[in-house]
Design an enzyme around this catalytic site. Structure first.
Site, PDB file in Angstrom:
ATOM      1  N   GLY A 159      10.458   0.804   6.032  1.00 53.25           N
ATOM      2  CA  GLY A 159       9.513  -0.301   5.969  1.00 53.25           C
ATOM      3  C   GLY A 159       8.442  -0.063   4.925  1.00 53.25           C
ATOM      4  O   GLY A 159       8.492   0.916   4.173  1.00 53.25           O
ATOM      5  N   GLN A 160       7.472  -0.996   4.878  1.00 51.39           N
ATOM      6  CA  GLN A 160       6.368  -0.867   3.937  1.00 51.39           C
ATOM      7  C   GLN A 160       5.095  -1.427   4.553  1.00 51.39           C
ATOM      8  O   GLN A 160       5.133  -2.122   5.569  1.00 51.39           O
ATOM      9  CB  GLN A 160       6.688  -1.550   2.609  1.00 51.39           C
ATOM     10  CG  GLN A 160       7.025  -3.017   2.698  1.00 51.39           C
ATOM     11  CD  GLN A 160       7.719  -3.508   1.428  1.00 51.39           C
ATOM     12  OE1 GLN A 160       8.542  -2.811   0.840  1.00 51.39           O
ATOM     13  NE2 GLN A 160       7.391  -4.729   1.006  1.00 51.39           N
ATOM     14  N   VAL A 161       3.945  -1.112   3.912  1.00 50.51           N
ATOM     15  CA  VAL A 161       2.639  -1.391   4.512  1.00 50.51           C
ATOM     16  C   VAL A 161       1.796  -2.264   3.585  1.00 50.51           C
ATOM     17  O   VAL A 161       1.779  -2.056   2.363  1.00 50.51           O
ATOM     18  CB  VAL A 161       1.889  -0.073   4.815  1.00 50.51           C
ATOM     19  CG1 VAL A 161       0.510  -0.353   5.408  1.00 50.51           C
ATOM     20  CG2 VAL A 161       2.707   0.804   5.762  1.00 50.51           C
ATOM     21  N   ILE A 205       0.840  -1.197   0.000  1.00 49.00           N
ATOM     22  CA  ILE A 205       0.000   0.000   0.000  1.00 49.00           C
ATOM     23  C   ILE A 205       0.876   1.247   0.000  1.00 49.00           C
ATOM     24  O   ILE A 205       0.558   2.256  -0.613  1.00 49.00           O
ATOM     25  CB  ILE A 205      -0.932   0.014   1.232  1.00 49.00           C
ATOM     26  CG1 ILE A 205      -1.772  -1.278   1.278  1.00 49.00           C
ATOM     27  CG2 ILE A 205      -1.823   1.242   1.233  1.00 49.00           C
ATOM     28  CD1 ILE A 205      -2.639  -1.499   0.065  1.00 49.00           C
ATOM     29  N   ALA A 206       2.008   1.166   0.710  1.00 48.55           N
ATOM     30  CA  ALA A 206       2.954   2.286   0.776  1.00 48.55           C
ATOM     31  C   ALA A 206       4.331   1.724   1.105  1.00 48.55           C
ATOM     32  O   ALA A 206       4.445   0.687   1.772  1.00 48.55           O
ATOM     33  CB  ALA A 206       2.522   3.291   1.838  1.00 48.55           C
ATOM     34  N   ALA A 207       5.374   2.384   0.625  1.00 45.59           N
ATOM     35  CA  ALA A 207       6.751   1.974   0.921  1.00 45.59           C
ATOM     36  C   ALA A 207       7.538   3.190   1.369  1.00 45.59           C
ATOM     37  O   ALA A 207       7.416   4.269   0.791  1.00 45.59           O
ATOM     38  CB  ALA A 207       7.404   1.347  -0.303  1.00 45.59           C
ATOM     39  N   SER A 243      11.404   4.493   3.696  1.00 52.10           N
ATOM     40  CA  SER A 243      12.828   4.168   3.796  1.00 52.10           C
ATOM     41  C   SER A 243      13.095   3.048   4.792  1.00 52.10           C
ATOM     42  O   SER A 243      14.062   2.295   4.638  1.00 52.10           O
ATOM     43  CB  SER A 243      13.620   5.410   4.195  1.00 52.10           C
ATOM     44  OG  SER A 243      13.094   5.972   5.384  1.00 52.10           O
ATOM     45  N   ASP A 269       5.159  13.997  10.403  1.00 54.72           N
ATOM     46  CA  ASP A 269       5.168  13.757   8.959  1.00 54.72           C
ATOM     47  C   ASP A 269       3.741  13.718   8.402  1.00 54.72           C
ATOM     48  O   ASP A 269       3.300  12.701   7.859  1.00 54.72           O
ATOM     49  CB  ASP A 269       5.879  12.429   8.676  1.00 54.72           C
ATOM     50  CG  ASP A 269       6.216  12.252   7.204  1.00 54.72           C
ATOM     51  OD1 ASP A 269       6.235  13.263   6.471  1.00 54.72           O
ATOM     52  OD2 ASP A 269       6.450  11.101   6.786  1.00 54.72           O
TER      53      ASP A 269
END
Length: 654
Positions: free
Chosen positions: A210-212, A204-206, A208, A362
């Protein structure tokens, strides 16, 4: 995709920049820092993880600036060195990595020097900026993260490079699915099939670190977000931090001259934040803190964290089914008022900054959503920042000094916040601050915008030895990002038209004694009481209460239903009036100032007093306020006697 049919996903693919010239309840605030709220209560459990001896002067300076006590921390130069050198083959690994970094950055540096020598350094800036971004991506996660930090540090890097590095916030390639799924199984100690009935085949998202993925819990059928850390990232981060710290020791003289601080201090700020982000148990704690802070706010949605399914490398959270805030038409189609949604967003941001002292570091468009019931939702709490009570008070001081146009004190506020080294002569900076503020508000506060002010401030930090502390670089980025979202959704949105009423209400109603002092400073200028300013504060505060009595983004029919209700929130000034009465009786200086305010210019200001009363008569239950004052009389009488005794004793000692 089904978890029984997992498929592997291929890995997708000469000064500041390398020599180029120039509240009343306990609030949850921090993972590792222990601070104290206004009632003296500890506002955070202290996390005991890696205990280190704080012999390092740079870390001690950071703690002093922040106004917090950090008895246990994950980062220290000693801990990083020990962690790196205890690993097998450490020396060879350090040498190899050091050569790679020096060769890559040295080649880039030589290109910049060549550009400067042949006189084309300005015309190739866009190309060199892209080259730097690609170089940081090639050097790995530590450098990607460093690039993201540099994108918010005008004290270190020039603005055109900052704009290019902002792309690193969103454009980071993912790692293979199969690797991520193996990490989830290792961390949770169970096969994916036992926990999830399905999981997305694409990230779904990446980012620096980790990713989801999106998944569904087998036991309950709930949709969740799974955040997975990049494989083998911790030893890489530690090794790079060790090399950064050693390189910084050679740059201290240069950094002291240009920024007024050691280069080691900047690395320590970066390293401390990076290691906190690396531990997902701390992010889980951040989410719980935000949930606690906003538990009574019906306009804000914070996802629930599944602690039993989370660890240091995997974090499972409630899935947020919202609308991206970059799609105003979709928000309107859901019956949400865009202006109202932006109002609750600004209010939530200000509460984080000035009330809780714990704010989302963020808040880019991918991390903020509009829920279909009108609430604003936040995700991704790895990057949060903490402001101590001391820092919050200095920020409010700066606002008061700006309102009173006291630019010398504004410059001193910069020193107190850590932007300037202690003992720095602020006199050259005062005219520049005055010019920035006057130019920004010259057309009226309605046209004020943070991007314009930040642009001018960036020029200021480029000219003077100003360092932007990490937490304030996050504050600046947070405000700029959220203002940008506001302008994207509604180009004529007036940020300060929402912010000012909130600040006015805080000044008038906050129980913190320090804010009472700031209120008095605002109401007196050059010894004269500012009646018009008091009236404006009351009008703005009433406006904030009226707007936030309901969720202003709710559908029209829900709003109409609320308006039919006889219960309406009012501006609660009971504590302010009680404190005012107490100060009038106890504090001779305040009493003299208020009496003079009523008799300024050789006349009684009864008309102004009546105007203020008319503004408040529909907000105040006089009998209730009088009862509260009567209840407080014994305490007031004691304070009066103590004050009188102190006066008598001091008079006799003369």
């Amino acid at each position: 995709m089904s978890v029984t049919n997992r498929s592997s996903h291929a890995y997708r693919s000469t000064n500041k920049l390398f020599g180029i010239p120039k509240s009343s309840r306990a609030i949850r605030v921090s993972n590792l820092a222990a601070t104290v709220d206004v009632n003296g209560r500890s506002s955070r459990r202290i996390e005991s993880r890696t205990t280190t001896t704080l012999s390092n002067s740079a870390l001690e300076q950071l703690d002093f600036e922040r106004g917090v006590c950090v008895p246990f921390r994950k980062y220290s130069p000693e801990a990083v060195r020990n962690k790196v050198l205890e690993s097998q083959g450490a020396i060879l690994s350090l040498i190899g990595r050091g050569v790679q970094i020096v060769w890559s950055l040295g080649f880039y540096w030589s290109a910049l020097v060549y550009d400067f020598l042949v006189g084309r350094d300005e015309e190739v800036v866009p190309f060199r900026a892209r080259q730097l971004r690609n170089l940081l991506c090639d050097l790995g996660p530590s450098f990607i993260k460093a690039g993201q930090v540099l994108a918010n540090r005008p004290d270190i890097i020039r603005e055109d490079y900052m704009n290019e590095l902002c792309i690193l916030q969103d454009d980071v390639p993912p790692f293979p699915n199969q690797v991520a799924f193996n990490i989830i199984e290792e961390e949770l100690g169970q096969p994916l099939e036992a926990i999830f009935s399905k999981i997305s085949s694409e990230t779904i998202a990446a980012a620096s670190l980790g990713q989801v993925y999106r998944a569904t819990l087998r036991a309950s059928g709930e949709d969740v977000a799974i955040k997975v850390q990049r494989p083998e990232i911790e030893p890489i981060i530690y090794r790079d931090l060790f090399l950064f710290r050693n390189l910084a020791s050679f740059l201290n003289g240069f950094s002291l001259q240009k920024l007024g601080c050691n280069a080691e201090l900047i690395v320590d700020e970066f390293g401390e934040k990076l290691l906190e982000e690396l531990d997902y148990t701390l992010e889980a704690r951040n989410i719980e803190d935000f949930l606690e802070n906003f538990k009574d706010d019906p306009t804000v949605k914070i996802p629930r964290v599944y602690r039993q399914l989370s660890g240091s490398r995997v974090l499972v959270m409630e899935w947020i089914d919202g609308i991206r805030c970059t799609d105003p038409q979709a928000i309107k189609d859901e019956g949400i008022d865009v202006n109202g949604f932006l109002t609750i967003g600004v209010s939530a941001a200000l509460r984080q900054l000035l009330e809780f002292g714990l704010f989302h570091g963020d808040p880019h468009p991918g991390n903020i959503f509009a829920m279909r019931d009108g609430r604003i939702a936040y995700v991704d709490f790895g990057n949060v920042a903490v402001l101590s009570q001391q820092n919050k008070q200095i920020l409010i001081d700066a606002v008061v000094h700006a309102v009173n146009e006291d630019y010398v004190e504004m410059a001193n506020d910069f020193t107190r916040l850590g932007f300037l080294a202690s003992g720095t002569d602020v006199s050259p900076i005062v005219p520049a601050l005055e010019a920035i503020w006057q130019n920004s508000v010259g057309k009226g506060l309605a046209d004020f915008n943070f991007r314009s002010v930040t642009g001018k401030f960036n020029q200021l930090v480029y000219q003077y030895p100003i360092r932007i502390p990490e937490r304030f670089s996050l504050v600046i980025r947070s405000l700029l990002t959220q203002e940008g979202i506001c302008f994207t959704m509604k180009p004529d949105f007036k940020f300060l038209e929402v912010a000012y009423p909130y600040v006015a209400k805080r000044l008038l109603t906050d129980p913190n004694p320090a804010l009472r002092e700031r209120l008095i400073q605002v109401l007196f200028k050059d010894g004269l009481f500012q009646w018009k300013r008091l009236e404006n504060l009351i009008v703005l505060a009433k406006e904030n209460v009226a707007k936030m009595s309901i969720n202003p983004a709710l559908r029209a029919k829900q709003t109409e239903k609320f308006r039919e209700s006889p219960i309406q929130k009012k501006l609660d000034l009971t504590d302010t009036i009680k404190d005012g009465a107490r100060l009038f009786l106890v504090d001779e200086g305040i009493r003299r100032q208020l009496l003079l305010a009523l008799t300024e210019d050789s006349k009684l200001h009864i008309e102004e007093l009546v105007d203020v009363y008319r503004l408040l008569e529909d907000q105040i239950d006089v009998s209730s306020v009088a009862l509260e004052i009567v209840r407080d009389l014994p305490s007031v009488a004691r304070d009066v006697v103590l004050s009188w005794s102190s006066f008598v004793l001091s008079d006799k000692s003369r």
